[in-house]
Design an enzyme around this catalytic site. Structure first.
Site, PDB file in Angstrom:
ATOM      1  N   ARG A 125     -11.216   7.696   3.278  1.00  0.00           N
ATOM      2  CA  ARG A 125     -10.937   6.669   2.275  1.00  0.00           C
ATOM      3  C   ARG A 125     -12.227   6.127   1.636  1.00  0.00           C
ATOM      4  O   ARG A 125     -12.232   5.036   1.049  1.00  0.00           O
ATOM      5  CB  ARG A 125     -10.166   5.513   2.914  1.00  0.00           C
ATOM      6  CG  ARG A 125      -8.876   5.903   3.624  1.00  0.00           C
ATOM      7  CD  ARG A 125      -7.854   4.771   3.572  1.00  0.00           C
ATOM      8  NE  ARG A 125      -6.824   4.814   4.590  1.00  0.00           N
ATOM      9  CZ  ARG A 125      -5.805   5.660   4.616  1.00  0.00           C
ATOM     10  NH1 ARG A 125      -5.699   6.596   3.688  1.00  0.00           N
ATOM     11  NH2 ARG A 125      -4.898   5.604   5.587  1.00  0.00           N
ATOM     12  N   LYS A 185     -11.999  -7.818   5.648  1.00  0.00           N
ATOM     13  CA  LYS A 185     -11.424  -6.981   6.697  1.00  0.00           C
ATOM     14  C   LYS A 185     -12.321  -5.800   6.995  1.00  0.00           C
ATOM     15  O   LYS A 185     -12.772  -5.159   6.046  1.00  0.00           O
ATOM     16  CB  LYS A 185     -10.057  -6.480   6.196  1.00  0.00           C
ATOM     17  CG  LYS A 185      -9.337  -5.553   7.120  1.00  0.00           C
ATOM     18  CD  LYS A 185      -8.122  -4.997   6.425  1.00  0.00           C
ATOM     19  CE  LYS A 185      -7.522  -3.936   7.319  1.00  0.00           C
ATOM     20  NZ  LYS A 185      -6.555  -3.136   6.628  1.00  0.00           N
ATOM     21  N   CYS A 189       0.845  -1.188   0.000  1.00  0.00           N
ATOM     22  CA  CYS A 189       0.000   0.000   0.000  1.00  0.00           C
ATOM     23  C   CYS A 189       0.879   1.235   0.000  1.00  0.00           C
ATOM     24  O   CYS A 189       2.100   1.145   0.099  1.00  0.00           O
ATOM     25  CB  CYS A 189      -0.933   0.007   1.207  1.00  0.00           C
ATOM     26  SG  CYS A 189      -2.329   1.149   0.968  1.00  0.00           S
ATOM     27  N   LYS A 240     -12.350  -4.960   1.655  1.00  0.00           N
ATOM     28  CA  LYS A 240     -11.792  -4.119   2.717  1.00  0.00           C
ATOM     29  C   LYS A 240     -12.724  -2.930   2.902  1.00  0.00           C
ATOM     30  O   LYS A 240     -12.895  -2.114   2.001  1.00  0.00           O
ATOM     31  CB  LYS A 240     -10.391  -3.641   2.337  1.00  0.00           C
ATOM     32  CG  LYS A 240      -9.796  -2.720   3.394  1.00  0.00           C
ATOM     33  CD  LYS A 240      -8.363  -2.349   3.080  1.00  0.00           C
ATOM     34  CE  LYS A 240      -7.824  -1.414   4.156  1.00  0.00           C
ATOM     35  NZ  LYS A 240      -6.435  -1.030   3.919  1.00  0.00           N
ATOM     36  N   TYR A 274      -3.284  -9.489  15.841  1.00  0.00           N
ATOM     37  CA  TYR A 274      -2.228  -8.998  16.739  1.00  0.00           C
ATOM     38  C   TYR A 274      -2.097  -9.921  17.950  1.00  0.00           C
ATOM     39  O   TYR A 274      -1.146  -9.803  18.708  1.00  0.00           O
ATOM     40  CB  TYR A 274      -2.539  -7.554  17.169  1.00  0.00           C
ATOM     41  CG  TYR A 274      -2.636  -6.626  15.976  1.00  0.00           C
ATOM     42  CD1 TYR A 274      -1.496  -6.061  15.422  1.00  0.00           C
ATOM     43  CD2 TYR A 274      -3.864  -6.358  15.359  1.00  0.00           C
ATOM     44  CE1 TYR A 274      -1.572  -5.259  14.292  1.00  0.00           C
ATOM     45  CE2 TYR A 274      -3.955  -5.554  14.238  1.00  0.00           C
ATOM     46  CZ  TYR A 274      -2.807  -5.006  13.708  1.00  0.00           C
ATOM     47  OH  TYR A 274      -2.886  -4.219  12.585  1.00  0.00           O
ATOM     48  N   CYS A 282      -0.194   4.307   1.815  1.00  0.00           N
ATOM     49  CA  CYS A 282      -0.579   5.327   2.802  1.00  0.00           C
ATOM     50  C   CYS A 282       0.504   5.613   3.843  1.00  0.00           C
ATOM     51  O   CYS A 282       0.615   6.739   4.321  1.00  0.00           O
ATOM     52  CB  CYS A 282      -1.901   4.977   3.467  1.00  0.00           C
ATOM     53  SG  CYS A 282      -1.970   3.345   4.198  1.00  0.00           S
ATOM     54  N   GLU A 328     -16.337  -7.693  -5.611  1.00  0.00           N
ATOM     55  CA  GLU A 328     -14.908  -7.405  -5.393  1.00  0.00           C
ATOM     56  C   GLU A 328     -14.106  -8.707  -5.356  1.00  0.00           C
ATOM     57  O   GLU A 328     -13.043  -8.823  -5.963  1.00  0.00           O
ATOM     58  CB  GLU A 328     -14.708  -6.657  -4.066  1.00  0.00           C
ATOM     59  CG  GLU A 328     -15.134  -5.197  -4.085  1.00  0.00           C
ATOM     60  CD  GLU A 328     -14.054  -4.292  -4.678  1.00  0.00           C
ATOM     61  OE1 GLU A 328     -13.032  -4.794  -5.171  1.00  0.00           O
ATOM     62  OE2 GLU A 328     -14.256  -3.055  -4.647  1.00  0.00           O
ATOM     63  N   SER A 344      -6.857  -3.676  14.145  1.00  0.00           N
ATOM     64  CA  SER A 344      -6.327  -2.994  15.328  1.00  0.00           C
ATOM     65  C   SER A 344      -7.402  -2.588  16.337  1.00  0.00           C
ATOM     66  O   SER A 344      -7.209  -2.738  17.539  1.00  0.00           O
ATOM     67  CB  SER A 344      -5.528  -1.775  14.883  1.00  0.00           C
ATOM     68  OG  SER A 344      -6.328  -0.897  14.110  1.00  0.00           O
ATOM     69  N   ARG A 386      -3.673   3.285  12.324  1.00  0.00           N
ATOM     70  CA  ARG A 386      -3.209   4.502  11.648  1.00  0.00           C
ATOM     71  C   ARG A 386      -2.282   5.295  12.542  1.00  0.00           C
ATOM     72  O   ARG A 386      -1.362   5.957  12.071  1.00  0.00           O
ATOM     73  CB  ARG A 386      -4.399   5.331  11.182  1.00  0.00           C
ATOM     74  CG  ARG A 386      -5.110   4.617  10.048  1.00  0.00           C
ATOM     75  CD  ARG A 386      -6.225   5.425   9.437  1.00  0.00           C
ATOM     76  NE  ARG A 386      -6.959   4.577   8.507  1.00  0.00           N
ATOM     77  CZ  ARG A 386      -8.153   4.862   8.019  1.00  0.00           C
ATOM     78  NH1 ARG A 386      -8.749   5.989   8.368  1.00  0.00           N
ATOM     79  NH2 ARG A 386      -8.747   4.040   7.181  1.00  0.00           N
ATOM     80  N   CYS A 430      -3.913   6.181  -0.080  1.00  0.00           N
ATOM     81  CA  CYS A 430      -3.371   4.912  -0.565  1.00  0.00           C
ATOM     82  C   CYS A 430      -3.062   4.945  -2.058  1.00  0.00           C
ATOM     83  O   CYS A 430      -3.108   3.910  -2.729  1.00  0.00           O
ATOM     84  CB  CYS A 430      -4.351   3.784  -0.257  1.00  0.00           C
ATOM     85  SG  CYS A 430      -4.807   3.705   1.487  1.00  0.00           S
TER      86      CYS A 430
HETATM   87  C1  PBG Z   1      -3.049   0.115   4.718  1.00  0.00           C
HETATM   88  C2  PBG Z   1      -3.649  -0.721   5.775  1.00  0.00           C
HETATM   89  C3  PBG Z   1      -4.495  -0.355   6.828  1.00  0.00           C
HETATM   90  C4  PBG Z   1      -4.682  -1.499   7.596  1.00  0.00           C
HETATM   91  C5  PBG Z   1      -3.991  -2.523   6.978  1.00  0.00           C
HETATM   92  N1  PBG Z   1      -3.370  -2.027   5.844  1.00  0.00           N
HETATM   93  C6  PBG Z   1      -5.026   0.964   7.223  1.00  0.00           C
HETATM   94  C7  PBG Z   1      -6.037   1.644   6.394  1.00  0.00           C
HETATM   95  O1  PBG Z   1      -6.554   1.137   5.414  1.00  0.00           O
HETATM   96  O2  PBG Z   1      -6.298   2.793   6.751  1.00  0.00           O
HETATM   97  C8  PBG Z   1      -5.481  -1.583   8.873  1.00  0.00           C
HETATM   98  C9  PBG Z   1      -5.061  -2.652   9.805  1.00  0.00           C
HETATM   99  C10 PBG Z   1      -5.616  -2.565  11.184  1.00  0.00           C
HETATM  100  O3  PBG Z   1      -6.410  -1.676  11.535  1.00  0.00           O
HETATM  101  O4  PBG Z   1      -5.228  -3.413  11.979  1.00  0.00           O
HETATM  102  N2  PBG Z   1      -3.927   0.591   3.759  1.00  0.00           N
END
Ligand code: PBG
Length: 322
Positions: free
Chosen positions: A214, A245, A117, A192, A310, A119, A230, A271, A202, A127
């Protein structure tokens, strides 16, 4: 006459025999954050018990991962240098490229996946490539393919694009195949969602967008059928594994994907899901271990073959001790 369901719940022996779903450390992938610098192992404030590692401190976490029985990592890099086009994302001496080589040196077998990615690498935190405050799809996928190729060159086993541009899987597959990386696989972040559950990440990855959000590329949380489109496109373009996700609020999507498609399904327990459990446990409101194992089990039961979490290391240790 009614059925006595409780017969098969009588004791742990029979419960163990009839259990439909099991989780093991084989199912987990551990997200690993790598930073420039030396002698850094710094706890991430938004993700307690997770750390930023500099390259020289990677051996200890790789050992821990191996000892826990976790087979794979997904790498996230925090670069020193950011610009409009995310140059350090495809630099052969970028943080991820160096981390891949370093990890390979430490452990020749561990399965290395990279998040592809922009970002974390762009000055604006989006991104992709910005034109008139809009992420330009076709321009961005050229960069995404370039980033994936540089990860493959450094030795990644699998690349996982998380940008949500259209046509990126085809662009990556072509770039890999044309350059002799036919055996590098692709795990597509297919469904996603544009989710608030990414907040702690982030902060950890310094990747929040500097303007806007986004929503013009990540999916609307209200949509389920669109996720199947998708996923289908990503499979047709060459994805080996598809991903949903976040996980816990999207178990219906995981289940639908599992039912509809035969490729392996990955789920990313993000996260925010992790941070909420950590916080609740710290406050003494919940039993951390029990809640984590139940959550992971539910993600697997919904249909995920692979879970990015995690908690990968901790959960693997807990599972071993049972
Ligand atoms: C990058 C990315 C993100 C996450 C994984 N790859 C952040 C986003 O899309 O803003 C999030 C992972 C998480 O929250 O654990 N694009």
């Amino acid at each position: 006459m009614f059925r006595r369901h409780r017969r098969l719940r009588k004791n742990s022996y029979i419960r163990d025999m009839v259990r439909e779903t099991a989780i093991t450390s084989d199912d987990f992938i551990y997200p690993l954050f790598v930073v420039e610098g030396e002698n850094i192992k710094k706890e991430i404030s938004s993700l307690p018990d997770c750390y930023h590692y500099s390259l020289d401190r990677l051996p200890e976490i790789i050992d821990e991962i191996r000892e826990a029985g976790v087979k794979g990592v997904i790498l996230f890099g925090i670069p020193d240098y950011k610009d409009e086009v995310g140059s350090s994302a495809f630099d052969d001496n970028g943080i991820i490229q160096k981390a891949i080589r370093k990890i390979r040196e430490i452990d020749k077998d561990i399965f290395i996946i990279t998040d592809v990615c922009m970002c974390e690498y762009t000055s604006h935190g989006h991104c992709g490539i910005i034109h008139d405050e809009y992420v330009d799809n076709d321009e961005t996928i050229k960069y995404i393919a370039k980033i994936a190729l540089s990860h493959a060159k450094a030795g990644a086993d699998m690349v996982a694009p998380s940008d949500m541009m259209d046509g990126r899987i085809e662009a990556i597959r072509n770039a890999l195949d044309e350059n002799g990386y036919k055996n590098v696989s692709i795990m597509a972040y297919s469904a996603k969602y544009c989710s608030s559950f990414y907040g702690p990440f982030r902060e950890a990855a310094d990747s929040a967008p500097k303007f806007g959000d986004r929503k013009s590329y990540q999916m609307d949380p209200a949509n389920s059928r669109e996720a199947m489109l998708e996923i289908e496109d990503d499979i047709n373009e060459g994805a080996d594994i598809i991903m949903v996700k976040p996980a816990l609020s999207y178990l219906d999507i995981i289940n639908k994907a599992r039912t509809k498609y035969d490729v392996p399904v990955a789920a990313y327990s993000v996260s925010g899901e992790y941070a909420m459990i950590k916080a609740g446990a710290k406050l003494g409101y919940i039993n951390e271990k029990a809640i984590v194992l139940e959550s992971l089990l539910s993600i697997k039961r919904a249909g995920a073959d692979i879970i990015i979490t995690y908690y990968a290391i901790e959960a693997s240790k807990w599972l071993k001790k049972r």
